[in-house]
Design a protein around this motif. Structure first.
Motif, short mmCIF file in Angstrom:
data_model
loop_
_atom_site.label_atom_id
_atom_site.label_comp_id
_atom_site.label_asym_id
_atom_site.label_seq_id
_atom_site.Cartn_x
_atom_site.Cartn_y
_atom_site.Cartn_z
N LYS A 70 3.75 -38.30 49.45
CA LYS A 70 3.49 -39.72 49.68
C LYS A 70 3.56 -40.50 48.37
N ILE A 71 2.91 -39.97 47.33
CA ILE A 71 2.90 -40.64 46.04
C ILE A 71 4.28 -40.65 45.40
N THR A 72 4.97 -39.51 45.43
CA THR A 72 6.31 -39.45 44.81
C THR A 72 7.32 -40.25 45.62
N GLY A 73 7.10 -40.38 46.93
CA GLY A 73 7.97 -41.22 47.76
C GLY A 73 7.84 -42.68 47.38
N LYS A 74 6.62 -43.13 47.11
CA LYS A 74 6.40 -44.51 46.67
C LYS A 74 7.13 -44.76 45.34
N TYR A 75 7.04 -43.78 44.45
CA TYR A 75 7.70 -43.89 43.16
C TYR A 75 9.22 -43.97 43.33
N LEU A 76 9.76 -43.16 44.23
CA LEU A 76 11.20 -43.15 44.47
C LEU A 76 11.67 -44.48 45.05
N ARG A 77 10.94 -44.99 46.03
CA ARG A 77 11.32 -46.28 46.63
C ARG A 77 11.24 -47.41 45.60
N LYS A 78 10.25 -47.33 44.72
CA LYS A 78 10.12 -48.34 43.68
C LYS A 78 11.31 -48.32 42.73
N LYS A 79 11.79 -47.13 42.39
CA LYS A 79 12.97 -47.01 41.53
C LYS A 79 14.21 -47.58 42.22
N VAL A 80 14.35 -47.35 43.52
CA VAL A 80 15.47 -47.93 44.27
C VAL A 80 15.39 -49.45 44.22
N PHE A 81 14.17 -49.98 44.42
CA PHE A 81 14.00 -51.44 44.38
C PHE A 81 14.42 -52.01 43.04
N HIS A 82 14.03 -51.38 41.95
CA HIS A 82 14.36 -51.90 40.62
C HIS A 82 15.88 -51.93 40.40
N LEU A 89 17.12 -35.86 57.18
CA LEU A 89 16.66 -35.34 55.90
C LEU A 89 16.44 -36.46 54.90
N LEU A 90 17.39 -37.38 54.80
CA LEU A 90 17.26 -38.49 53.85
C LEU A 90 16.08 -39.39 54.21
N ASP A 91 15.87 -39.59 55.49
CA ASP A 91 14.72 -40.38 55.93
C ASP A 91 13.42 -39.72 55.49
N GLU A 92 13.34 -38.39 55.63
CA GLU A 92 12.14 -37.68 55.19
C GLU A 92 11.99 -37.76 53.68
N ILE A 93 13.08 -37.64 52.95
CA ILE A 93 13.02 -37.71 51.49
C ILE A 93 12.46 -39.04 51.01
N PHE A 94 12.93 -40.13 51.59
CA PHE A 94 12.52 -41.45 51.11
C PHE A 94 11.22 -41.96 51.75
N ASN A 95 10.88 -41.44 52.91
CA ASN A 95 9.78 -42.05 53.66
C ASN A 95 8.64 -41.12 54.06
N THR A 96 8.74 -39.83 53.73
CA THR A 96 7.72 -38.90 54.21
C THR A 96 6.33 -39.19 53.62
N GLU A 97 5.31 -38.96 54.43
CA GLU A 97 3.92 -39.03 54.00
C GLU A 97 3.18 -37.77 54.44
N ARG A 138 12.08 -32.11 44.04
CA ARG A 138 11.41 -32.71 45.21
C ARG A 138 12.28 -32.60 46.45
N CYS A 139 13.55 -32.97 46.33
CA CYS A 139 14.45 -32.93 47.49
C CYS A 139 14.68 -31.49 47.96
N ASN A 140 14.79 -30.57 47.02
CA ASN A 140 14.98 -29.17 47.39
C ASN A 140 13.77 -28.64 48.15
N ASN A 141 12.59 -29.06 47.74
CA ASN A 141 11.37 -28.64 48.41
C ASN A 141 11.28 -29.20 49.83
N ILE A 142 11.83 -30.39 50.04
CA ILE A 142 11.82 -30.99 51.38
C ILE A 142 12.89 -30.36 52.26
#
Length: 219
Positions: free
Chosen positions: A145-157, A131-139, A75-79
């Motif tokens: 958008k969906i994978t970003g939500k998943y990533l942020r959720k993992k950070v929260f946990h 770049l990091l902002d786009e990785i974590f917050n891009t829509e 995912r990050c490589n694609n971004i």
């Protein structure tokens, strides 16, 4: 982000210049980068890429340069692609990539944006933070958008686990042995080899009490 130390000796397969992602290269990069994507810090990613830090654009020297190969999730490589090509180098001992960019975790599992903030104003820091902002917050796409939500959720946990251990350490009803164990686990959670360690370390840096308690664990 997190700093790593790259050994000088390149994996043998690179000398043949057949592929830059042979097994010996992947295994060595996996070890160097603690099995974490060097950008988002997700651990044990299911989609692995060998990324060219400086986009090779067909240049064979860059394509097979051991020092130009990084461990990154798909995912990050694609971004990143070749769009971001002037980044902070986490393998450079003279650059503290962690302290260069503030990472603040979400306060809920469904927070729509994570705070990523450049601390310095040089071009590399600004571009890396972007770049990091786009990785974590891009829509930009529904997939991201969906994978970003998943990533942020993992950070929260991970952040929530950190808070649980802090609460255990501060709980006067617990025996000292339990509190000591909680402190040891907090120190482990802050290690570079842990998933999303930059977020946990920045929580510590931003809090006077936690900085006094755990700041020595930030190497």
């Amino acid at each position: 982000m997190f700093n790593v130390t790259r050994p000088a000796d390149a994996p043998e397969s690179l000398a043949a210049r057949r592929s830059y992602s042979e097994e010996d290269v992947l295994n060595k990069l996996r070890e160097i980068f603690y099995d974490k994507c060097y950008l988002c810090e997700i651990k044990d990613p299911t989609s692995i890429n060998v990324e060219h830090f400086d986009a090779h654009q067909g240049n064979l020297d860059k394509k097979f340069d051991w020092n130009n190969l990084f461990y990154v999730c798909g995912r990050c490589n694609n971004i990143k692609l070749a769009k971001y090509n002037n980044l902070l180098d986490c393998t450079n001992d003279n650059v503290d990539v962690f302290r260069s960019i503030k990472h603040l975790p979400p306060h809920t599992p469904y927070q729509s944006k994570i705070i990523i903030e450049a601390i310095f104003t040089d071009e590399k820091t600004i571009e890396t933070a972007a770049l990091l902002d786009e990785i974590f917050n891009t829509e930009k796409t529904i997939n991201k958008k969906i994978t970003g939500k998943y990533l942020r959720k993992k950070v929260f946990h991970k952040y929530n686990r950190f808070l649980e251990l802090v609460n255990e350490y501060l709980d006067d009803e617990l025996p000292q042995t339990r509190k000591d164990e909680s402190l040891e686990r907090l120190q482990v959670l802050m290690s570079r080899n842990q998933e999303f360690s930059a977020f946990i370390r920045w929580v510590v840096l931003e809090d006077e009490y936690l900085r006094e308690l755990l700041g020595a664990s930030i190497d």
